[in-house]
Design an enzyme around this catalytic site. Structure first.
Site, PDB file in Angstrom:
ATOM      1  N   HIS A 160     119.406 -51.552  73.907  1.00 10.80           N
ATOM      2  CA  HIS A 160     118.552 -50.420  73.839  1.00 10.80           C
ATOM      3  C   HIS A 160     117.146 -50.978  73.133  1.00 10.80           C
ATOM      4  CE1 HIS A 160     122.388 -48.040  74.251  1.00 10.80           C
ATOM      5  NE2 HIS A 160     123.142 -49.136  73.472  1.00 10.80           N
ATOM      6  N   SER A 281      89.623 -59.454  79.217  1.00  8.33           N
ATOM      7  CA  SER A 281      89.155 -58.041  79.498  1.00  8.33           C
ATOM      8  C   SER A 281      87.572 -57.940  79.786  1.00  8.33           C
ATOM      9  CB  SER A 281      89.621 -57.040  78.612  1.00  8.33           C
ATOM     10  OG  SER A 281      88.987 -55.691  78.583  1.00  8.33           O
ATOM     11  N   LYS A 287      90.728 -59.156  74.066  1.00 11.76           N
ATOM     12  CA  LYS A 287      91.995 -59.052  74.829  1.00 11.76           C
ATOM     13  C   LYS A 287      92.334 -60.182  75.386  1.00 11.76           C
ATOM     14  CE  LYS A 287      94.326 -56.113  75.961  1.00 11.76           C
ATOM     15  NZ  LYS A 287      94.050 -54.743  76.706  1.00 11.76           N
ATOM     16  N   GLU A 294     102.807 -60.402  84.424  1.00  5.11           N
ATOM     17  CA  GLU A 294     102.704 -58.883  84.752  1.00  5.11           C
ATOM     18  C   GLU A 294     102.684 -58.814  86.350  1.00  5.11           C
ATOM     19  OE1 GLU A 294      99.764 -56.203  82.218  1.00  5.11           O
ATOM     20  OE2 GLU A 294      98.963 -58.229  82.149  1.00  5.11           O
TER      21      GLU A 294
END
Ligand code: ARG
Length: 461
Positions: A160, A281, A287, A294
């Site tokens: 979980h 970024s 970043k 992804e």
């Protein structure tokens, strides 16, 4: 002469095709990539026809030479593809006419584009399946290498997405080794059903020419010939199966992607992904984004979409060939391309991660990962497991209340929970001891995982 009758199939037509229809009907932009398979298939067909005296040896020689030339022309971009010639099969036949003359008109004897396209896809997909299997083996090798070099790294195992019990990082990685092993097995199995030679089915009913299908099969190195001509031209199960298996591979990749993304976040900081596989970024200078992971995660959606496409395409189609089936190639080719690039990128990204052993270990020290082991301790002292579970639960509640971990509790506090608890509890619930005791076959003990790495290395050869 009217335009309609200029087409290879134009004999019965008196009107020319509407231009928009021509554009709509054409598949050349997609199926041009089958040119090699198409030529390979045609050469085999020609050889077989010569052997069975359907054409003469010298006609066969001319055709084979011509097909070789056409192949070069395509590779040198010397053939102009046009919607008027519909697909790769007609382009090649047309080009052959230009290099070999009238004898090219004999190439299509005893053959239909229906069995021709089925053959071409199978030739193509056999090669691609082997490449994909190799790429997946390559990824498995990286997993095992990573597992081998990090055998001493302990991390929290999760259920979980809550810290559950400590496990070896290598054990976690080897879970993926197992998934990819099954993925490879699925492709190997699917390969057997791709490896069936359909040529000779012609349009759907077989043909009146004395084709030697067995000979064609041998020339093209297929394992068997298809048994039913209608099935031969109607069957796209092998594509559905291939994309199903590809979807499962991608789902496996996407789960590991998700973990890499989480693990590389500041919240976890279990790993660092190399700069080479991340991007920055345009607005936030700090970043460093895990784009490779992804994108692989994102592309999973495309492949699952391709699966839905092919299944929906084939649903309720009457036998035998229907033009709908021309739409089978885009989802297939996209799946092949996407799966290949994802496997390559992912392997490279994965090989270059940095593992932060201390961060992983520290994450095991808080969150009561030793609660199960406290219960096991009580069982070792004679208490029944259900009761031990409840005592350990109370210990967790008490510690939480005190803002402590279980190993911070004093012996008196432990004794208040159960007088079966002694000084040896502290040793029993250390992280290393928890790992060492999980000796059931397939569990995370140091010895087991070392053996599992060894086994995997043997399997990979
Ligand atoms: N381009 C077609 C396809 O990919 C080839 C088969 C065409 N057959 C036909 N009867 N029109 O499906």
């Amino acid at each position: 002469m009217d335009k309609g009758s200029e087409k290879l199939w134009g004999g019965r037509f008196s009107q020319s095709t509407d231009e928009l229809m021509e554009k709509f009907n054409a598949s050349i932009d997609v199926d041009r990539r089958l040119y090699e398979s198409d030529i390979e298939g045609s050469i085999a067909h020609v050889k077989m026809m010569a052997k069975e005296s359907i054409i003469t040896r010298s006609e066969a020689d001319t055709l084979i030479k011509g097909l070789g030339k056409v192949k070069k022309q395509i590779e040198n971009n010397e053939i102009k593809f046009s919607a008027g010639l519909e697909d790769i099969h007609m382009h090649i036949e047309d080009a052959l006419g230009k290099v070999s003359g009238d004898v090219a008109k004999k190439l299509h004897t005893g053959r239909s584009r229906n069995d021709q396209v089925a053959l071409d896809i199978r030739i193509y997909l056999k090669k691609e399946t082997r490449i994909i299997i190799d790429l997946l083996y390559g990824f498995q090798k990286s997993i095992v290498k990573m597992a081998k070099t990090h055998l001493d790294v302990i991390m929290p195992g999760y259920t979980h997405l809550q810290r559950a019990q400590p496990v070896l990082f290598s054990h976690h990685l080897l879970a993926y080794y197992e998934m990819f092993k099954r993925d490879i097995q699925r492709f190997e199995d699917c390969f057997k059903r791709i490896d069936v030679m359909p040529l000779g089915a012609a349009a759907l009913a077989g043909t009146t020419y004395p084709l030697n299908r067995e000979f064609t099969r041998e020339v093209l190195s297929f394992s068997k010939v298809s048994d039913n001509s209608i099935d031969s031209v109607s069957d796209r199960d092998f594509i559905m199966e291939f994309i199903s298996h590809a979807s499962i591979v991608m789902i496996h990749f996407s789960r590991l992607c998700e973990e890499m993304i989480l693990w590389s976040s500041s919240e976890f900081s279990f790993i660092t992904i190399s700069d080479a596989f991340t991007t920055g970024s345009s607005i936030m200078p700090q970043k460093k984004n895990p784009d490779a992971a992804e994108l692989v995660r994102g592309k999973t959606g495309r492949i699952v979409g391709n699966l839905v496409s092919i299944l929906t395409l084939m649903k309720s189609l009457p036998l035998a060939y229907n033009k709908d089936m021309q739409e089978d190639k885009e989802p297939l080719f996209d799946t092949v391309d996407t799966l290949k690039i994802c496997s390559e990128v992912y392997t490279r990204m994965f090989e270059n991660i940095k593992v932060h052993k201390d961060r992983m270990y520290n994450a095991c020290t808080t969150g009561f990962l030793n609660a199960t082991d406290l219960a096991d301790y009580l069982v070792s002292k004679g208490m029944a497991f259900r009761q031990a579970h409840s005592v350990a639960g109370r210990a967790v509640a008490f510690a939480l209340d005190q803002g402590k971990e279980l190993d911070d509790l004093s012996l008196e506090e432990f004794k208040d929970l159960s007088d079966l608890i002694d000084q040896d509890v502290y040793e029993f619930i250390t992280i290393e001891k928890m790992i060492s005791r999980r000796i059931t076959y397939g569990g995370t003990s140091f010895d087991n995982v070392k053996q599992a790495v060894k086994r995997a290395m043997e399997e990979l050869g």
